[in-house]
Design a protein around this motif. Sequence first.
Motif, PDB file in Angstrom:
ATOM      1  N   GLY A 258       0.793  -1.229   0.000  1.00  0.00           N
ATOM      2  CA  GLY A 258       0.000   0.000   0.000  1.00  0.00           C
ATOM      3  C   GLY A 258       0.819   1.268   0.000  1.00  0.00           C
ATOM      4  O   GLY A 258       0.457   2.242  -0.648  1.00  0.00           O
ATOM      5  N   HIS A 259       1.944   1.267   0.724  1.00  0.00           N
ATOM      6  CA  HIS A 259       2.672   2.524   0.690  1.00  0.00           C
ATOM      7  C   HIS A 259       3.415   2.756  -0.625  1.00  0.00           C
ATOM      8  O   HIS A 259       3.291   3.841  -1.188  1.00  0.00           O
ATOM      9  CB  HIS A 259       3.582   2.746   1.897  1.00  0.00           C
ATOM     10  N   PRO A 260       4.141   1.758  -1.168  1.00  0.00           N
ATOM     11  CA  PRO A 260       4.658   1.976  -2.529  1.00  0.00           C
ATOM     12  C   PRO A 260       3.540   2.376  -3.501  1.00  0.00           C
ATOM     13  O   PRO A 260       3.749   3.172  -4.414  1.00  0.00           O
ATOM     14  CB  PRO A 260       5.271   0.620  -2.895  1.00  0.00           C
ATOM     15  N   SER A 307       4.524   0.560   8.135  1.00  0.00           N
ATOM     16  CA  SER A 307       3.824   0.445   9.420  1.00  0.00           C
ATOM     17  C   SER A 307       3.291   1.773   9.940  1.00  0.00           C
ATOM     18  O   SER A 307       2.640   1.796  10.972  1.00  0.00           O
ATOM     19  CB  SER A 307       4.738  -0.181  10.476  1.00  0.00           C
ATOM     20  N   HIS A 308       3.555   2.884   9.229  1.00  0.00           N
ATOM     21  CA  HIS A 308       2.915   4.125   9.686  1.00  0.00           C
ATOM     22  C   HIS A 308       1.398   4.078   9.492  1.00  0.00           C
ATOM     23  O   HIS A 308       0.696   4.933   9.999  1.00  0.00           O
ATOM     24  CB  HIS A 308       3.538   5.383   9.065  1.00  0.00           C
ATOM     25  N   HIS A 309       0.923   3.068   8.759  1.00  0.00           N
ATOM     26  CA  HIS A 309      -0.526   2.874   8.669  1.00  0.00           C
ATOM     27  C   HIS A 309      -1.033   2.044   9.841  1.00  0.00           C
ATOM     28  O   HIS A 309      -2.226   1.810   9.955  1.00  0.00           O
ATOM     29  CB  HIS A 309      -0.883   2.181   7.357  1.00  0.00           C
ATOM     30  N   MET A 310      -0.111   1.578  10.668  1.00  0.00           N
ATOM     31  CA  MET A 310      -0.482   0.615  11.724  1.00  0.00           C
ATOM     32  C   MET A 310       0.015   1.059  13.090  1.00  0.00           C
ATOM     33  O   MET A 310       0.186   0.230  13.981  1.00  0.00           O
ATOM     34  CB  MET A 310       0.119  -0.761  11.388  1.00  0.00           C
TER      35      MET A 310
END
Lengths: 612, 198
Positions: A258-260, A307-310
């Motif tokens: 998701g981040h890429p 992991s900044h989404h988590m």
Amino acid sequence: MTSIPLKLPFKLNLSRPTNPTGVMDWITTIDHKKIGILYGVTAFIMFITGGIEALLIRTQLAGPELKIVAPDVYNQLFTMHATTMIFLGVMPLSAAFFNYIIPLQIGARDVAFPRLNAFSYWTFLFGALIMKSSWFLGGSPNAGWFGYAPITTTTFNPGNGIDFWIVGLQVLGIASLAASFNFIVTIINMRAPGLSFMRLPLFTWMTFITAILLVLAFPVITVALIELMLDRTFDFNFFNTKAGANPLLWQHLFWIFGHPEVYILILPAMGIVSEILPTFSKKPVFGYAAMVLAAAFIAFMGWLVWSHHMFTTGLGPIANSVFTITTMLIAVPTGVKMFNWLGTMWGGDIEFNTPVLFSVGFLSMFLIGGISGVMHSFSASDYQQQDTYFIVAHIHYVLFGGAIFAIFAGIYYWFPKFTGRMYDEKLGKQNFWLMFIGQNITFFPMHFVGMQGMPRRIFTYDSEMGWAFWNGVESFAAYVVAFGVLLFIINMIKSWISGPKADGDPWDGRTLEWSISSPPPVYNFLDVPKVESLDDFWHKKQKKNKSVKSKTNPKSIHLPQASYWPMLVSLGLAIAGYGIIYNLVVCGIGLAMVLVTVCAWSWEPVNEPDAH
Amino acid sequence: MSDETTTGIDNRKLLMWVFLGSDCMFFASLIGTYLIYKGTGNLDIGPVDVFDIPTTSVSTFVLLMSSMSMVFAYAYLVRNNINAFRIWMVSTIIMGATFLGFQVFEFSEFYFHYDLSPQTNLFGTTFYALTGTHGLHVTVGVVWLAIIFYSSLFRNSVSAETNLDLDLAALYWHFVDIVWIVIFAVVYLFGTFPGFPS
Ligand SMILES: [Cu+2]
């Protein structure tokens, strides 16, 4: 190098289309320009459907305790809105530019694998249809665009919606992967003589980096989707918490992709802006090498931040600190790019036409989205922002104010190249101001209500909460945006049909696509250009070299020929996809069709030997 | 379309390399899933109970040798020794198929004898998904090689100048082989090694 003329044990005779016309021409075409237009028009229609879903969401939220759509329909709306905009809107709109522009910018007659390119388009189309058909086949996916397992397993989500989402995304993934393989090879291997990597136009560079990100990121979500599919269809245990499955597995796999993915969405937009600003500032881009390196660094760092989404899932202080730091680091190369764009415009003789307005709109909106991004990159403060409208504001500033504005800028900028006609400048400017003002009034107040604690993904709210005023304003402004898009559509249709004729180089362009007529001839370049510097075309214009009339006869140029197979392979995939949702026998039939058509494709020569 | 490319590398060969890079991420995700779930969930039946390291070592050895045989096949094709090329092709295909035979035997042993299915526990789920995906890759490779061998039976259809098809298939074959080495080490050896945390 020629290939082994393999012998087929069976005979497949579907004679090749020769000079097809009308619909057959569009179905069998492998011309990158036509495929680019197919991509663009299809993706724009999808963008409109995603917009309608957004308007329904905003209408439902216009006031407290409204009952315009039911809660379960609301869940489907926000899931489909995001899925549509990301996978059926922004990504294929970028792909439309890749298709049309890249071969022209690198001085090639087509992409490396023209039939694979057609396959990408048809597979994208069928993937989009699978996804969208869920609205009419018993309900759409309803678990958000990230589809967190285990809530997407059959235990918690027994309906068909999630299956459409899984299958649709996998088919779309195949399309994106095929396209990216193609563009990586094309950019490495089809460059005109002298066009070294550090002379590539920035849009080509951004496409190259995007394609690399894509081929590495998509397999990860493909595995996650396959695991979920095995769970849902064959009772595997990947996300079965009763069997001890880790509920964070999906989140990790999803966000490693998701981040890429967010850079897959934004890098092409950055490339478009990097073409437009130098052209209309009448200056070379400021800090070319820094631009390339910054993008490469962003792409690399994009793998170290998922992991900044988590942050709120309890990974612990060490992990949260590390991912805070890596995330904040990305702001540095992004800032480099921002200053380079400003440096490009600084002191330039800027012409504020529609593409420039949209590009400057991109810079300012993306800056705001970037700043709020740095705010929630800080894990301690993210605890308050996670899952609130603050995040919704951020994502729309970077994806609507950012990616979509740049895509609109690109459509206006290259419109004369695509169609051979000029767009209506007055309508274009009105379109920009409506969208610019509308987007700010829609999304800026979301920062406020987000800070006041309004959560995302709720279908309504209590009037006591104090969110009603700003929500009403946002909903009104969403219609202003929609009106702006309507003006865009009117402008496009009107100008395509009856706009004034444009010549090959209406903007005093800098890159190779402007050196040929508008729209380009089917073979693109009569003679393959020889490149001596960055912005080669512009420099050659300054030397005022009288261009020598080419002696090449267009009829002597051999172009790859049209083919039925790419579309038929995609159709087989679509049948197999529906088969997974409804009936495994149908799935087998679809896969058999893929097998047969892939064989037929491999045994079909790129050019019929007798057609010379 | 001219056949020359900017770098001199054939487009299809470059495509194969890019595809293999992508496929690496595919296997990395599957192996990652396996490792994350290693030793969790229902542990009534696990690697130590079902793996038969000597047997799997044999099948691993066969697959490794098939890679060597592939190298010979390619070398003879480049030297235009079509007969030797055919012999080594057959040997590669037979070894690939033997490996698949071992896998079928192993799966049925696990399934019927030990009652281990993908539905049993997390080990079953992740083990079958990972090794099954690899098995599918091997199957594709065997079919691909078989098609090339079949067409080489016709006059003038395979020669030293047109070795690219075999080159691509060989690249793929070696890749699938390397992936198996990783799986064999991570799943089989580390899974049963006494001192290794399970
Ligand atoms: Cu992110």
